[in-house]
Design an enzyme around this catalytic site. Structure first.
Site, mmCIF file in Angstrom:
data_model
loop_
_atom_site.group_PDB
_atom_site.id
_atom_site.type_symbol
_atom_site.label_atom_id
_atom_site.label_comp_id
_atom_site.label_asym_id
_atom_site.label_seq_id
_atom_site.Cartn_x
_atom_site.Cartn_y
_atom_site.Cartn_z
ATOM 1 N N ARG A 95 2.201 -5.264 -3.213
ATOM 2 C CA ARG A 95 1.944 -3.937 -3.866
ATOM 3 C C ARG A 95 2.590 -3.928 -5.267
ATOM 4 N NH1 ARG A 95 3.483 2.396 -2.255
ATOM 5 N NH2 ARG A 95 2.976 3.101 -4.064
ATOM 6 N N ASN A 149 -4.459 2.390 3.118
ATOM 7 C CA ASN A 149 -4.929 2.194 1.765
ATOM 8 C C ASN A 149 -5.556 1.042 1.387
ATOM 9 O OD1 ASN A 149 -4.982 4.825 0.534
ATOM 10 N ND2 ASN A 149 -2.741 4.982 0.636
ATOM 11 N N CYS A 171 -6.920 11.082 4.388
ATOM 12 C CA CYS A 171 -5.867 10.939 3.235
ATOM 13 C C CYS A 171 -4.911 12.014 3.404
ATOM 14 C CB CYS A 171 -6.558 10.800 1.873
ATOM 15 S SG CYS A 171 -5.354 10.696 0.531
ATOM 16 N N ASP A 172 -3.662 11.655 3.011
ATOM 17 C CA ASP A 172 -2.815 12.993 3.267
ATOM 18 C C ASP A 172 -2.640 13.884 1.984
ATOM 19 O OD1 ASP A 172 -0.884 11.718 1.852
ATOM 20 O OD2 ASP A 172 0.508 11.617 3.469
ATOM 21 N N HIS A 202 -8.968 10.066 -3.458
ATOM 22 C CA HIS A 202 -7.920 10.341 -4.802
ATOM 23 C C HIS A 202 -8.426 10.563 -5.907
ATOM 24 C CE1 HIS A 202 -4.389 7.570 -2.650
ATOM 25 N NE2 HIS A 202 -4.644 8.904 -1.998
ATOM 26 N N TYR A 266 -4.255 12.109 -8.518
ATOM 27 C CA TYR A 266 -4.488 10.909 -8.791
ATOM 28 C C TYR A 266 -5.542 10.689 -9.840
ATOM 29 C CZ TYR A 266 -1.947 9.047 -4.568
ATOM 30 O OH TYR A 266 -0.813 8.461 -3.742
ATOM 31 N N ARG A 286 6.572 1.954 -8.785
ATOM 32 C CA ARG A 286 6.592 2.644 -7.525
ATOM 33 C C ARG A 286 7.011 1.651 -6.592
ATOM 34 N NH1 ARG A 286 8.293 6.886 -5.034
ATOM 35 N NH2 ARG A 286 7.123 7.454 -3.238
HETATM 36 P P1 NAD Z 1 4.835 -0.761 5.433
HETATM 37 O O1 NAD Z 1 4.531 -2.210 4.711
HETATM 38 O O2 NAD Z 1 5.945 -0.125 5.426
HETATM 39 O O3 NAD Z 1 3.870 -0.895 6.588
HETATM 40 C C1 NAD Z 1 2.720 -1.575 7.024
HETATM 41 C C2 NAD Z 1 2.801 -2.245 8.266
HETATM 42 O O4 NAD Z 1 1.560 -2.696 8.464
HETATM 43 C C3 NAD Z 1 3.753 -3.310 8.199
HETATM 44 O O5 NAD Z 1 4.711 -3.321 9.106
HETATM 45 C C4 NAD Z 1 2.891 -4.758 8.136
HETATM 46 O O6 NAD Z 1 3.513 -5.727 8.907
HETATM 47 C C5 NAD Z 1 1.673 -4.443 9.003
HETATM 48 N N1 NAD Z 1 0.515 -5.295 8.857
HETATM 49 C C6 NAD Z 1 0.017 -5.692 7.680
HETATM 50 N N2 NAD Z 1 -1.100 -6.252 7.710
HETATM 51 C C7 NAD Z 1 -1.215 -6.289 9.100
HETATM 52 C C8 NAD Z 1 -2.301 -6.781 10.015
HETATM 53 N N3 NAD Z 1 -3.339 -7.589 9.715
HETATM 54 N N4 NAD Z 1 -2.227 -6.353 11.256
HETATM 55 C C9 NAD Z 1 -1.332 -5.688 11.737
HETATM 56 N N5 NAD Z 1 -0.326 -5.225 10.816
HETATM 57 C C10 NAD Z 1 -0.401 -5.534 9.766
HETATM 58 O O7 NAD Z 1 3.668 0.415 4.396
HETATM 59 P P2 NAD Z 1 3.724 1.856 4.314
HETATM 60 O O8 NAD Z 1 4.565 2.156 3.269
HETATM 61 O O9 NAD Z 1 4.301 2.464 5.689
HETATM 62 O O10 NAD Z 1 2.460 2.350 4.275
HETATM 63 C C11 NAD Z 1 1.447 2.057 5.394
HETATM 64 C C12 NAD Z 1 0.000 2.447 5.289
HETATM 65 O O11 NAD Z 1 -0.442 3.641 5.230
HETATM 66 C C13 NAD Z 1 -0.349 2.037 3.534
HETATM 67 O O12 NAD Z 1 -1.650 1.255 3.499
HETATM 68 C C14 NAD Z 1 -0.201 3.393 2.936
HETATM 69 O O13 NAD Z 1 -1.082 2.912 1.582
HETATM 70 C C15 NAD Z 1 -0.880 4.210 3.916
HETATM 71 N N6 NAD Z 1 -0.583 5.576 3.661
HETATM 72 C C16 NAD Z 1 -1.658 6.441 3.560
HETATM 73 C C17 NAD Z 1 -1.478 7.519 3.439
HETATM 74 C C18 NAD Z 1 -2.561 8.361 3.338
HETATM 75 O O14 NAD Z 1 -2.349 9.654 3.627
HETATM 76 N N7 NAD Z 1 -3.922 7.825 3.413
HETATM 77 C C19 NAD Z 1 -0.216 7.998 3.297
HETATM 78 C C20 NAD Z 1 0.939 7.560 3.375
HETATM 79 C C21 NAD Z 1 0.799 6.084 3.396
HETATM 80 C C1 LMR Z 2 3.227 5.689 -0.335
HETATM 81 O O1 LMR Z 2 3.858 6.580 0.302
HETATM 82 O O2 LMR Z 2 3.632 4.415 -0.264
HETATM 83 C C2 LMR Z 2 2.021 5.821 -1.023
HETATM 84 O O3 LMR Z 2 1.012 5.900 -0.170
HETATM 85 C C3 LMR Z 2 2.222 6.962 -1.919
HETATM 86 C C4 LMR Z 2 3.381 6.911 -2.888
HETATM 87 O O4 LMR Z 2 4.382 7.424 -2.465
HETATM 88 O O5 LMR Z 2 3.134 5.852 -3.743
#
Ligand code: NAD
Ligand code: LMR
Length: 443
Positions: A95, A149, A171-172, A202, A266, A286
């Protein structure tokens, strides 16, 4: 009759979002009873830290729920009703590259928007499709709620490559902004009104907000946004850091060019790209903010819980993100017909926009899935912007499918955040080096 008890799998168990989600699920057991809760991740160490803390939380609050965690897909995906998918492929290290590489070339560097989002998309498509295949193999009747994402590119990929799969891309951000809108006009939360919205993920706008008596609330919310964007006098919810406050303030300007509608935050990255780049700290983005903040906090709280052997005093709390996912799981399990903004294939719901575009719209959700609500024709300003953006997203998926350098260059050049084909090429060449481990080879 007793309510159905579900088995839920959280894929990406090591995510920073897992503890809040687990807390939310435990607080919602009367609405959504659980028999099993499992975590799955491909990073054993990272997941273990989160899972050991979750185990204690569950033992203390709901010992009847069977809890386990694993890195084995068969064990994870067998006997599951709902998969909640939250992968971050490449984790925070990548990221950081998604954000810093475009900035180096004077272009917006962001998790899901512009070249960074495209890079993240190419990393995520394969692993998300792999999750869908595991689910179909081991629990074919399950639903996957995917919020990994970049949701727009992931949704286009699953639409194209797994058209019949039971995946719902979500998406939240609309939900978080609706909670803010409710609070700034003195209501409790988003459930106090009903909204109409259209766009891409977004990349969308609210067109109508009415209370349950049918009173139009747009003028009141619009007055607030004209004064101070989506900032609140005391900022609540998930988005409190300075970088988010700046984004919340930017809604004021986004609203000026489209005063009839209310913008998704966004849009700032596309419509205010120059000032975004100008004001950004390009060395501390970020990703750094989260590595030093949320990631550190979540993992140290998990370790503290495990060391103390209790979570009675934990700071983990549910949030808007977790409540949205739980509501969606309830709607699918108990056919509540709740109206929720989801990512869906257009299929004519926006009458004057591509039939096969993945758009974001209010949908009615029940046990058989969701149905989008028709929005009719959209105005030329939004339509033009969306056409450029959807083309960029579709070209990114073409590039992944065909291993095509040219398509990916076109995807970047098409993106409104990128000023020229030369800059697009320079960014692309740097992104290829950073993503070697994750991208298909491009020819
Ligand atoms: P994070 O890195 O803390 O957690 C992601 C996890 O995914 C990690 O533990 C990693 O080991 C695991 N992972 C990666 N590739 C993998 C695979 N191929 N198989 C199994 N596990 C795998 O990330 P985070 O900040 O907690 O975010 C998680 C996801 O949620 C991101 O994609 C983020 O953008 C998304 N997100 C989405 C929203 C939404 O509403 N759309 C809001 C917040 C976060
Ligand atoms: C995250 O929480 O990692 C993102 O999906 C949004 C942000 O806070 O940048």
């Amino acid at each position: 009759m007793p309510k159905k008890e579900s088995s839920i799998l959280i894929a990406g168990g090591g995510s920073t979002y897992t503890p809040a989600l687990v807390v939310m699920l435990l607080e919602s057991l009367d609405k959504l009873p659980l028999r099993k809760l499992k975590l799955y991740d491909n990073d054993e160490e990272r997941q273990k830290t989160v899972a050991e803390a979750c185990k204690i939380i569950i033992d203390e609050r709901a010992p009847g729920v069977e809890f386990s965690y694993t890195t084995d897909p068969e064990e994870a995906f067998t006997d599951v009703d709902i998969v909640m998918a939250q992968l971050r492929v490449g984790k925070y290290a990548l990221r950081e590259q998604d954000e810093k590489i475009p900035f180096k070339h004077g272009v917006v560097g962001q998790e899901t928007c512009g070249p960074g989002g495209i890079a993240y998309g190419l990393r995520s498509l394969g692993p998300i499709i792999e999750l869908v295949d595991y689910m179909e193999k081991y629990s074919p009747d399950a639903w996957m709620l995917n919020y990994s994402n970049p949701a727009a590119i992931v949704a286009e990929g699953t639409r194209r490559f797994r058209p019949n799969s039971r995946i719902i891309n979500i998406c939240d951000m609309p939900v978080c902004l609706e909670d803010i809108m409710a609070r700034v006009i003195g209501l409790k939360d988003r459930k106090d009104f009903e909204t109409s919205y259209f766009g891409l993920n977004h990349f969308g706008w609210w067109t109508k907000i009415v209370d349950h008596e049918g009173m139009d609330l747009m003028p009141k919310i619009s007055d607030h946004v004209k004064r101070q964007g989506y900032t609140e006098n005391t900022q609540k919810g998930q988005h409190k850091e300075e970088s988010w406050l700046e984004t919340m303030r930017a809604a004021k300007e986004l609203h000026e060019i489209e005063p009839e509608f209310l913008p998704n935050t966004y849009l700032k990255y596309y419509l205010m790209a120059d000032s975004t780049v100008e004001h950004a700290n390009k060395e501390y983005t970020r990703a750094d903010e989260i590595i030093d903040g949320r990631e550190k906090d979540v993992f140290s709280e998990c370790r503290r819980i495990t060391e103390n052997g209790t979570a009675k005093d934990t700071s983990f709390k549910s949030n808007e993100h977790a409540s949205f996912i739980t509501d969606l799981a309830c709607a699918l399990t108990f056919n509540t017909k709740e109206r929720m903004i989801l990512i869906t294939e257009n299929r004519g719901a926006i009458a004057n926009f591509a039939y096969d575009a993945m758009v974001e719209l209010p949908c009615i959700v029940g046990k058989d899935g969701y149905e989008p609500i028709s929005m009719g024709d959209i105005p030329i300003f939004e339509k033009g912007l969306m056409e450029q953006q959807i083309a960029s997203e579709k070209l990114a998926v073409d590039a992944w499918e065909q291993g095509s350098y040219l398509k990916l260059w076109q995807s970047l050049a098409m993106n409104k955040t990128v000023p020229s084909i030369a800059v697009a090429k320079d960014i692309l060449d740097d992104l290829i080096l950073a993503n070697k481990e994750f991208w298909p080879e491009l020819k």
